[in-house]
Write a protein that holds these residues in place. Sequence first.
Motif, PDB file in Angstrom:
ATOM      1  N   VAL A  28      -0.051 -56.808  -2.969  1.00  0.00           N
ATOM      2  CA  VAL A  28       0.526 -55.463  -3.045  1.00  0.00           C
ATOM      3  C   VAL A  28       1.209 -55.110  -1.721  1.00  0.00           C
ATOM      4  CG1 VAL A  28      -0.013 -53.009  -3.300  1.00  0.00           C
ATOM      5  CG2 VAL A  28      -1.049 -54.683  -4.846  1.00  0.00           C
ATOM      6  N   ALA A  29       0.571 -55.436  -0.606  1.00  0.00           N
ATOM      7  CA  ALA A  29       1.168 -55.142   0.703  1.00  0.00           C
ATOM      8  C   ALA A  29       2.510 -55.854   0.865  1.00  0.00           C
ATOM      9  CB  ALA A  29       0.216 -55.541   1.826  1.00  0.00           C
ATOM     10  N   THR A  30       2.587 -57.094   0.442  1.00  0.00           N
ATOM     11  CA  THR A  30       3.838 -57.850   0.540  1.00  0.00           C
ATOM     12  C   THR A  30       4.948 -57.149  -0.242  1.00  0.00           C
ATOM     13  OG1 THR A  30       2.672 -59.938   0.878  1.00  0.00           O
ATOM     14  CG2 THR A  30       4.932 -60.087   0.052  1.00  0.00           C
ATOM     15  N   ALA A  31       4.654 -56.745  -1.467  1.00  0.00           N
ATOM     16  CA  ALA A  31       5.658 -56.080  -2.303  1.00  0.00           C
ATOM     17  C   ALA A  31       6.080 -54.736  -1.701  1.00  0.00           C
ATOM     18  CB  ALA A  31       5.111 -55.885  -3.719  1.00  0.00           C
ATOM     19  N   TRP A 146      -1.478 -43.576  -3.076  1.00  0.00           N
ATOM     20  CA  TRP A 146      -1.153 -43.592  -4.504  1.00  0.00           C
ATOM     21  C   TRP A 146       0.301 -43.209  -4.731  1.00  0.00           C
ATOM     22  CZ3 TRP A 146      -3.626 -46.221  -7.908  1.00  0.00           C
ATOM     23  CH2 TRP A 146      -5.000 -46.438  -7.781  1.00  0.00           C
ATOM     24  N   ASP A 147       0.809 -42.252  -3.964  1.00  0.00           N
ATOM     25  CA  ASP A 147       2.219 -41.879  -4.086  1.00  0.00           C
ATOM     26  C   ASP A 147       3.129 -43.050  -3.734  1.00  0.00           C
ATOM     27  OD1 ASP A 147       1.579 -39.308  -4.884  1.00  0.00           O
ATOM     28  OD2 ASP A 147       1.947 -38.392  -2.919  1.00  0.00           O
ATOM     29  N   ARG A 148       2.780 -43.776  -2.669  1.00  0.00           N
ATOM     30  CA  ARG A 148       3.582 -44.949  -2.282  1.00  0.00           C
ATOM     31  C   ARG A 148       3.559 -45.996  -3.391  1.00  0.00           C
ATOM     32  NH1 ARG A 148       6.095 -47.076   2.000  1.00  0.00           N
ATOM     33  NH2 ARG A 148       5.291 -45.549   3.457  1.00  0.00           N
ATOM     34  N   LEU A 149       2.378 -46.237  -3.954  1.00  0.00           N
ATOM     35  CA  LEU A 149       2.283 -47.206  -5.049  1.00  0.00           C
ATOM     36  C   LEU A 149       3.154 -46.780  -6.230  1.00  0.00           C
ATOM     37  CD1 LEU A 149      -1.531 -48.036  -5.042  1.00  0.00           C
ATOM     38  CD2 LEU A 149       0.344 -49.624  -4.545  1.00  0.00           C
ATOM     39  N   ALA A 150       3.077 -45.510  -6.600  1.00  0.00           N
ATOM     40  CA  ALA A 150       3.858 -45.010  -7.738  1.00  0.00           C
ATOM     41  C   ALA A 150       5.358 -45.102  -7.477  1.00  0.00           C
ATOM     42  CB  ALA A 150       3.458 -43.571  -8.046  1.00  0.00           C
ATOM     43  N   LYS A 151       5.754 -44.831  -6.250  1.00  0.00           N
ATOM     44  CA  LYS A 151       7.176 -44.791  -5.896  1.00  0.00           C
ATOM     45  C   LYS A 151       7.743 -46.180  -5.584  1.00  0.00           C
ATOM     46  CE  LYS A 151       8.321 -43.523  -1.886  1.00  0.00           C
ATOM     47  NZ  LYS A 151       8.388 -43.127  -0.571  1.00  0.00           N
ATOM     48  N   ASP A 152       6.970 -47.004  -4.889  1.00  0.00           N
ATOM     49  CA  ASP A 152       7.533 -48.229  -4.309  1.00  0.00           C
ATOM     50  C   ASP A 152       7.073 -49.548  -4.926  1.00  0.00           C
ATOM     51  OD1 ASP A 152       8.941 -46.629  -2.581  1.00  0.00           O
ATOM     52  OD2 ASP A 152       7.556 -46.887  -0.917  1.00  0.00           O
ATOM     53  N   LEU A 153       6.021 -49.542  -5.731  1.00  0.00           N
ATOM     54  CA  LEU A 153       5.592 -50.802  -6.338  1.00  0.00           C
ATOM     55  C   LEU A 153       6.379 -51.021  -7.615  1.00  0.00           C
ATOM     56  CD1 LEU A 153       3.801 -53.277  -6.163  1.00  0.00           C
ATOM     57  CD2 LEU A 153       2.045 -52.009  -7.416  1.00  0.00           C
ATOM     58  N   ILE A 158       3.743 -55.631 -11.474  1.00  0.00           N
ATOM     59  CA  ILE A 158       2.349 -55.348 -11.812  1.00  0.00           C
ATOM     60  C   ILE A 158       1.747 -56.457 -12.663  1.00  0.00           C
ATOM     61  CG2 ILE A 158       0.819 -53.758 -13.062  1.00  0.00           C
ATOM     62  CD1 ILE A 158       2.606 -51.486 -11.957  1.00  0.00           C
ATOM     63  N   ASP A 159       2.486 -56.936 -13.663  1.00  0.00           N
ATOM     64  CA  ASP A 159       1.970 -58.032 -14.490  1.00  0.00           C
ATOM     65  C   ASP A 159       1.861 -59.338 -13.705  1.00  0.00           C
ATOM     66  OD1 ASP A 159       1.589 -56.499 -16.762  1.00  0.00           O
ATOM     67  OD2 ASP A 159       3.591 -56.914 -17.556  1.00  0.00           O
ATOM     68  N   LEU A 160       2.697 -59.499 -12.692  1.00  0.00           N
ATOM     69  CA  LEU A 160       2.624 -60.688 -11.850  1.00  0.00           C
ATOM     70  C   LEU A 160       1.407 -60.635 -10.929  1.00  0.00           C
ATOM     71  CD1 LEU A 160       4.156 -63.292 -10.986  1.00  0.00           C
ATOM     72  CD2 LEU A 160       5.331 -61.890  -9.291  1.00  0.00           C
ATOM     73  N   ILE A 161       1.106 -59.446 -10.409  1.00  0.00           N
ATOM     74  CA  ILE A 161       0.013 -59.272  -9.454  1.00  0.00           C
ATOM     75  C   ILE A 161      -1.352 -59.210 -10.139  1.00  0.00           C
ATOM     76  CG2 ILE A 161      -1.002 -57.674  -7.764  1.00  0.00           C
ATOM     77  CD1 ILE A 161       1.887 -56.921  -6.965  1.00  0.00           C
ATOM     78  N   GLY A 162      -1.433 -58.580 -11.289  1.00  0.00           N
ATOM     79  CA  GLY A 162      -2.732 -58.381 -11.915  1.00  0.00           C
ATOM     80  C   GLY A 162      -2.835 -59.025 -13.278  1.00  0.00           C
ATOM     81  N   HIS A 163      -4.071 -59.330 -13.655  1.00  0.00           N
ATOM     82  CA  HIS A 163      -4.313 -59.811 -15.013  1.00  0.00           C
ATOM     83  C   HIS A 163      -5.703 -59.360 -15.462  1.00  0.00           C
ATOM     84  CE1 HIS A 163      -6.164 -63.078 -12.670  1.00  0.00           C
ATOM     85  NE2 HIS A 163      -6.898 -63.305 -13.728  1.00  0.00           N
ATOM     86  N   ILE A 182      -7.646 -67.225  -7.640  1.00  0.00           N
ATOM     87  CA  ILE A 182      -7.069 -66.050  -8.292  1.00  0.00           C
ATOM     88  C   ILE A 182      -5.948 -65.491  -7.434  1.00  0.00           C
ATOM     89  CG2 ILE A 182      -7.523 -63.664  -8.998  1.00  0.00           C
ATOM     90  CD1 ILE A 182      -8.888 -65.474 -10.884  1.00  0.00           C
ATOM     91  N   ARG A 183      -4.845 -65.167  -8.063  1.00  0.00           N
ATOM     92  CA  ARG A 183      -3.748 -64.472  -7.395  1.00  0.00           C
ATOM     93  C   ARG A 183      -3.830 -63.003  -7.770  1.00  0.00           C
ATOM     94  NH1 ARG A 183       1.233 -68.508  -8.823  1.00  0.00           N
ATOM     95  NH2 ARG A 183       0.670 -70.125  -7.350  1.00  0.00           N
ATOM     96  N   GLY A 184      -3.567 -62.148  -6.821  1.00  0.00           N
ATOM     97  CA  GLY A 184      -3.494 -60.728  -7.105  1.00  0.00           C
ATOM     98  C   GLY A 184      -4.837 -60.110  -7.449  1.00  0.00           C
TER      99      GLY A 184
END
Length: 192
Positions: A28-31, A146-153, A158-163, A182-184
């Motif tokens: 997440v930090a990288t993205a 949370w605002d940064r995640l909503a705005k900038d991720l 999301i599907d690439l980072i989490g499963h 495990i990735r993400g």
Amino acid sequence: VDALVKFGVTPDQGPILVTGTPGGVGSVATALLKKAGYTVTASYGDESEKEYLTKLGASDFIQREELSGPGKPLQKELWAGVIDSIGSHTLVNAIAQTKYRGAVTACGLAQCADLPGTVMPIILRGVSILGIDSVMCPKGPRMAAWDRLAKDLDPALIDLIGHEVDLAGAIQAGHDIVAGKIRGRVLVDVNR
């Protein structure tokens, strides 16, 4: 990411090292850093991780083993900032490689909880260590994150980072996380 930005680390000052990739925090930090215009150097353990990290926004890489052992108290200045979720020797080496007046955020202890280093980079280069907690963090900084995640991720990431895994798969997923397989992020769906 918010802590580095608030501290005053800007993209023109140089690359940001992100350790703990391809784990959840590092992914997440990288993205988020890429979206904010920073150049990201991601630590990695296996060559196969580079393609994933490139998709997230990493443009350079450092082998995890280069950071994980004991190192010199002051090393070549490489990073304007660091996001570390590993701790121990990895964190100490990252601090020792941070540029004059740079900042290092520390939010994890995946390698170990010790800090086997010296104050030399802190007092000779003015490197700042910014502790990031997720347990007692006040509402204001939580909402900003949370605002940064909503705005900038990017939602496409999301599907690439989490499963997801079902509840029965949670124990195996835990073993896989510890083994670095495990990735993400892993989301456990307790209803499945």
